[in-house]
Motif scaffolding. Sequence first.
Motif, PDB file in Angstrom:
ATOM      1  N   ASN A   1     -14.886 -13.253 -31.666  1.00 44.82           N
ATOM      2  CA  ASN A   1     -15.363 -12.567 -30.611  1.00 44.82           C
ATOM      3  C   ASN A   1     -16.233 -13.479 -29.628  1.00 44.82           C
ATOM      4  N   ILE A   2     -15.865 -13.708 -28.488  1.00 43.08           N
ATOM      5  CA  ILE A   2     -16.913 -14.756 -27.604  1.00 43.08           C
ATOM      6  C   ILE A   2     -17.775 -13.868 -27.003  1.00 43.08           C
ATOM      7  N   ALA A   3     -18.883 -13.930 -27.702  1.00 40.45           N
ATOM      8  CA  ALA A   3     -20.291 -12.962 -27.396  1.00 40.45           C
ATOM      9  C   ALA A   3     -20.936 -13.336 -26.060  1.00 40.45           C
ATOM     10  N   ASP A   4     -21.042 -14.478 -25.614  1.00 38.81           N
ATOM     11  CA  ASP A   4     -21.784 -14.832 -24.495  1.00 38.81           C
ATOM     12  C   ASP A   4     -21.386 -16.088 -24.069  1.00 38.81           C
ATOM     13  N   VAL A   5     -21.227 -16.056 -22.450  1.00 36.09           N
ATOM     14  CA  VAL A   5     -20.855 -17.383 -21.957  1.00 36.09           C
ATOM     15  C   VAL A   5     -21.460 -17.522 -20.858  1.00 36.09           C
ATOM     16  N   LEU A   6     -22.278 -18.876 -20.431  1.00 37.94           N
ATOM     17  CA  LEU A   6     -23.018 -19.158 -19.439  1.00 37.94           C
ATOM     18  C   LEU A   6     -22.113 -20.252 -18.688  1.00 37.94           C
ATOM     19  N   MET A   7     -21.569 -19.944 -17.539  1.00 40.49           N
ATOM     20  CA  MET A   7     -20.891 -20.999 -16.881  1.00 40.49           C
ATOM     21  C   MET A   7     -21.439 -21.495 -15.432  1.00 40.49           C
ATOM     22  N   PHE A   8     -21.542 -22.589 -15.239  1.00 40.30           N
ATOM     23  CA  PHE A   8     -21.742 -23.118 -13.854  1.00 40.30           C
ATOM     24  C   PHE A   8     -20.717 -24.053 -13.319  1.00 40.30           C
TER      25      PHE A   8
END
Length: 257
Positions: free
Chosen positions: A237-244
């Motif tokens: 499970n990819i729980a959390d992603v921050l992308m810029f």
Amino acid sequence: MSKNVTSKNRLTALITGATSGIGRATAHEFAKHGINLVLCGRRQERLDSVQNALSREVDVHTLNFDVRDKDATFKAIESMPEAFKNIDILINNAGNAHGLDPIETGSTDDWDAMMDINVKGLLYVSKAIIPNMTERKSGQIINIGSSAGKEVYPKGNVYCASKHAVLAITEGMRIDLNPYGIKVCAINPGLVETEFSQVRFKGGKAADNVYKGYKALQPEDVAEVIYFAVSRPAHVNIADVLMFCTAQASSTIVKKD
């Protein structure tokens, strides 16, 4: 997903805010991989346009409602044809930002719009979908948050609060739904070139200038990350992603040419 998977064996995804931006791009990305679609939005003509573009690849059903309207939300989702009722993937994408005012001059109408759509709307849709997932002990929920849910910036006040709430709800969902084997994830983009700025700045030159001088994230960039999350093996499970985008270092630091 294999091209020769039959329609009945395909996964089904429900996407809110599917008429533009990240929602529409996600619909196109999912269709490429054979995922059937329930597309939700307030603009029926746009829903029809996306449906026409994708119905050759997958089965598509549209639901025309506003997530702020609790009764309309439950009624619309309850009305889904039997073939679409088992939602495997829920993408809570509908959201917006209204105004960019300091707290002392902020509009209560803007505050209501952000909290009603970004927080309560997400909860209403989730409430309508989750019981079916818990009954089947399977499913995945992806809530589209924002870098504004990770840090607060000047004049971001209520919008940042709404996106912090999305992250708190996501974490709460992950804990509560863990016994059912349901995956829960938050995807948090920074600057994405969509209609977002037109709404936030209420049109005008300020909205036009938001994405000048650098390459912002495109909706397709976010859609690809969303698909990556849903395409992981069952035990991941990819729980959390921050992308810029590369030019962005934080909510307030952007390198412009």
